[in-house]
Design an enzyme around this catalytic site. Structure first.
Site, PDB file in Angstrom:
ATOM      1  N   GLU A 412      41.677  49.232  42.046  1.00 18.91           N
ATOM      2  CA  GLU A 412      40.493  48.967  41.220  1.00 18.91           C
ATOM      3  C   GLU A 412      40.238  50.110  40.238  1.00 18.91           C
ATOM      4  OE1 GLU A 412      37.173  47.656  43.609  1.00 18.91           O
ATOM      5  OE2 GLU A 412      38.282  45.938  44.334  1.00 18.91           O
ATOM      6  N   GLU A 489      43.533  42.497  48.114  1.00 15.75           N
ATOM      7  CA  GLU A 489      42.327  42.789  48.902  1.00 15.75           C
ATOM      8  C   GLU A 489      41.458  41.536  48.913  1.00 15.75           C
ATOM      9  OE1 GLU A 489      40.693  46.744  48.194  1.00 15.75           O
ATOM     10  OE2 GLU A 489      38.714  45.932  48.674  1.00 15.75           O
TER      11      GLU A 489
HETATM   12  C1  GAL Z   1      36.635  47.010  47.233  1.00 20.36           C
HETATM   13  C2  GAL Z   1      37.291  48.375  47.254  1.00 20.36           C
HETATM   14  C3  GAL Z   1      37.363  48.924  48.657  1.00 20.36           C
HETATM   15  C4  GAL Z   1      36.035  48.777  49.331  1.00 20.36           C
HETATM   16  C5  GAL Z   1      35.635  47.343  49.331  1.00 20.36           C
HETATM   17  C6  GAL Z   1      34.344  47.101  50.071  1.00 20.36           C
HETATM   18  O1  GAL Z   1      36.274  46.620  45.976  1.00 20.36           O
HETATM   19  O2  GAL Z   1      38.591  48.288  46.740  1.00 20.36           O
HETATM   20  O3  GAL Z   1      37.723  50.268  48.636  1.00 20.36           O
HETATM   21  O4  GAL Z   1      35.100  49.550  48.667  1.00 20.36           O
HETATM   22  O5  GAL Z   1      35.496  46.931  48.000  1.00 20.36           O
HETATM   23  O6  GAL Z   1      33.971  45.783  49.997  1.00 20.36           O
END
Ligand code: GAL
Length: 800
Positions: A412, A489
């Site tokens: 991100e 993710e």
């Molecule tokens: C994502 C991020 C992670 C964590 C997660 C929590 O956007 O890549 O590191 O923060 O959100 O929901």
């Protein structure tokens, strides 16, 4: 006379007569530690006798109480940073004069400066990367002690979006290399051709050859039985070699049988004298990504069933421990996970060793930010100066692991939204490719519009990862044509183990939108329901995320945020919440219910899991869920009376009923072809009257000196039924040959220090992490509570 001896010895060493192989010494013990910042501690003559004796790996932050006042904030785990010194005094044998003696740190957080005998060796800034310093020319040999002084500075806060830990939190080793030697970080072994019939091994290596000798490199490939299965010899060209040889019928490395070989590399003079030996573990495996069909391992399509993991190990904090990491990995593997993503930083090298041994694929990530910050003092301040060298060190360190299947240059990253992203992506991809031409380079992105995504526009990445936004999955192949895709993710579901407070099937978003920092209608006790129906607003339920990835063949796999709860980032709550709610498993290692959803989908095991517990108010309406697999339907019975059958559907991965509570037995029965094949019962439990303690997962114990034992305590009523509605205070006492290292109960807002030997159970469970002082004999601890006292025996693992 002495002088003559030295001269002779150096001559003998340089002639290679005594040379054997590079040697490594574990350098974790006998350190002195002080939390203070006096630059004079770098000197040799400092009285450190009063300093605390510590064994590495060591994390000073985790030993503290939690507090709202620490500048890392609760996102950083509500624990302190600071500055501290480590010192170690040690002798070096006279016989080692002439060797290259190097100190290696697998990781220290964060700015780490090292002095040997008062000489400054340098400063390392990346808290997650390994680094080393050559000591040879500053050492005293023979009797006189050497003093290593290390200053670790983690005072600039906040510098992380999660808990970092502070100190020398990974292993330290001292290595002794022969004068002429293979340079470990310049050894790159790959398996360019892999089939059942034949495997080729390619070795690229550089050597240190100060005397400019004419040398030959010999390679022996040794299988797990110690048998040499292939041999090859080649003359060195200058200081480098690029050799290829093959082996018949290699046993392939894959996720179900992670077969490994040892590659022994030997440097010989023209006369056949051995100058140096170096050993590298390898595995034969091929990887590929396809635009339409996702990921392939050894030519077979394989959906990556992955979880993201942060680096902390619960109550151990950032301290890396092999048995604790093995416990995490085996819990994930047992759930059916075949991959992990090292979010969002290079892991401990020993974690990758474990993944090689256990057959777990690794999405290996370098950075969470580039030059644009996410936090005031995070790595962006060092990015410009160090990112190329750090990336090179990362790839060189990890490229020989068969488990590693891709490199991620970032998560991100803010630069995806402007043209600097294109430049940096091209630069960093080229850096990785120059050192490893066998693995794809990827990044985890959020911008799903090609025109706006400047990282994708570099057209340099081999695989694109997308975080969240499953609504956009179908447009991705059109937007990002010809590039394989993964769900890098997903989810960000929120749960506290054993908490059930939602009586409906709709998903709640906590917080609801970017307008709210925290949930506005959360639970007053800082818990979150463990029905799979609460998520951060950018996320989804676990079921939804998996369903969306499962039905799209072009997505190579899923990486669920997260496998385990971790310290820090306690969305959706402010302090006193201090650890995350995202895990499929809680911080103590106890699975939440949704663990069994994955197990039912990701494994061939017979799975049947009923939730919630069965202690409610009379007449209260309770949502009852069951996760199952390999069956047509499941039936629920309350005190023997059927409440009907239920099935999963194409859009729902659990069976469900609404039941008016009555005490007794709630039973679920699973039917296959009309036959009952499995059942599970939840009992209405009485008052807590006994403790059951189990030293679980003996497999986690590795036989190493560093082994830890995980004592899991469960409250039971008089009939032995699990109690979840009542909790009691426990005191774990070191008894015979055992030390309590930490305790936990998995509750995200429990403010007692995780290093305390006292712990209240949470929803009936607690954990103690124990070390045997003498690993060769049994030990025991005692667990005291108002219910009496219990002795738990710990047996060391038998080493062959
Ligand atoms: C994502 C991020 C992670 C964590 C997660 C929590 O956007 O890549 O590191 O923060 O959100 O929901």
């Amino acid at each position: 006379m002495t002088r003559f001896f030295f001269v002779l010895l150096s001559l003998l060493l340089s002639s290679g007569l005594f040379a054997q192989s590079n040697r490594q010494e574990n350098f974790n013990s006998d350190w002195r530690f002080l939390q203070a910042d006096e630059l004079q501690f770098r000197h040799v003559h400092v009285d450190d006798k009063q300093w605390k004796a510590v064994t590495l790996p060591h994390d000073w932050s985790i030993l503290s109480d939690f507090g709202a006042e620490f500048p890392a904030g609760n996102a950083g785990g509500a624990l302190p940073g600071g500055i501290a010194w480590y010192r170690k005094t040690f002798p070096i044998a006279t016989a080692d004069k002439g060797k290259h003696i190097t100190i290696h740190f697998d990781g220290a957080y964060r700015y780490t400066e090292v002095w040997i005998n008062g000489h400054y060796l340098g400063k390392h800034s990346n808290g997650y990367l390994s680094f080393s310093h050559e000591l040879s020319s500053y050492l005293h040999y023979g009797g006189k002690p050497n003093v290593l002084a290390v200053r670790v500075d983690n005072s600039q806060q906040p510098n992380s979006r999660w808990y970092s830990g502070s100190g020398i939190y990974r292993d330290v080793v001292l290595s002794y290399k022969d004068v002429t030697h293979f340079i470990p970080e310049e050894v790159f072994v790959s398996t360019p051709l892999v089939s059942k019939d034949e495997g080729t091994v390619r070795v690229r290596a550089s050597i240190a050859n100060p005397a400019n000798q004419k040398l030959t490199a010999a390679f022996s490939l040794i299988d797990d039985k110690g048998k040499v299965v292939a041999e090859s010899k080649e003359k060195m060209q200058d200081a480098a070699i690029d050799a290829i040889f093959s082996v018949n019928n290699p046993k392939l490395w894959d996720v179900s049988s992670p077969n490994l070989y040892r590659l022994q590399m030997t440097l010989l003079t023209a006369q056949g004298k051995v100058l140096n030996r170096f050993e590298q573990r390898i595995g034969f495996r091929s990887i590929a990504f396809d635009v339409h069909k996702g990921f392939f391992l050894n030519g077979q399509q394989l959906k990556l069933k992955g979880v993201c993991l942060h680096h902390d190990l619960g109550a151990l904090g950032a301290v890396f421990n092999k048995s604790a990491a093995k416990r995490q990995l085996l819990i994930m593997k047992d759930m059916g996970a075949n991959a992990i993503r090292t979010a969002h930083n290079p892991p401990a090298p020993a974690l990758l060793d474990l993944c090689d041994e256990l057959g777990i694929l690794v999405y290996n990530e370098a950075y969470d930010m580039w030059q644009k910050r996410k936090n005031k003092f995070d790595y962006h301040v060092d990015f410009k100066e160090h990112h190329v060298a750090d990336l090179q060190a990362f790839v060189k360190r990890d490229r020989n692991h068969p488990a590693v299947i891709m490199w991620s240059i970032g998560n991100e990253i803010r630069e995806q939204f402007d043209s600097t992203g294109t430049v940096l992506t091209k630069e960093m991809t080229a850096v990785v490719k120059a050192l490893d031409d066998t693995r794809p380079v990827t990044a985890a992105l959020t911008e799903t519009n090609y025109e706006k995504n400047f990282i994708a526009q570099a057209e340099a990445l081999d695989v694109l990862g997308f975080n969240y936004k499953f609504e956009d999955y179908d447009k991705l192949p059109k937007e990002f044509k010809g590039v394989p895709l993964i769900a890098s993710e997903t989810t960000s579901g929120l749960q506290t183990r054993g908490v059930y407070d939602a009586l409906h099937d709709t998903i709640q978003f906590w917080p609801a939108s970017s307008k709210d920092k925290f949930v506005t209608n959360g639970n007053p006790d800082f818990s979150v329901s463990a029905y799979d129906n609460v998520a951060a607003y950018w996320g989804t339920s676990h079921e939804r995320a998996w369903l969306e990835v499962k039905k799209r063949e072009f997505l190579g796999g899923i990486f669920v945020w997260t496998g385990f709860d971790y310290l820090g980032e306690p969305v959706p709550y402010p302090y006193p919440a201090r650890s995350s709610y995202y895990g499929i498993v809680d911080l103590a290692g106890f699975p939440k219910d949704v663990y069994y959803m994955y197990q039912s989908e990701w494994t061939e095991k017979e799975v049947l899991h009923l939730l919630p517990h069965w202690n409610w108010k009379a007449g209260e309406m309770v949502d009852v869920w069951a996760y199952y697999n390999q069956a047509d339907e499941v039936e629920l019975f309350l005190n023997g009376k059927s409440l009907g059958k239920s099935q999963k559907t194409a859009e729902r991965l659990h069976a469900t009923w609404q039941v008016a509570f009555a005490p007794g037995e709630l039973k679920v029965v699973k039917y296959r072809d009309g036959k009952a094949v499995q059942e599970q019962i939840r009992y209405t439990a009485g008052a807590a009257s006994q403790l059951k303690a189990e030293v679980t997962h003996d497999d986690f114990v590795t036989g190493d000196k560093t082994d830890l034992y995980f004592v899991e305590v469960q409250l039971q009523d008089v009939d032995g039924h699990a109690v979840q509605h009542d909790d009691i205070e426990l005191t774990f006492l070191s008894a015979d040959n055992a030390t309590i290292v930490g305790t936990d109960n998995g509750f995200q807002a429990d403010l007692r220090s995780l290093s305390s030997p006292q712990r209240k159970t949470f929803k009936g469970k607690a954990l103690a992490i124990v070390r045997l002082q003498d690993q060769t004999r049994a030990g025991s601890i005692r667990v005291k509570s108002k219910l009496g006292e219990l002795t738990v025996s710990l047996l060391p693992k038998k080493t062959e």
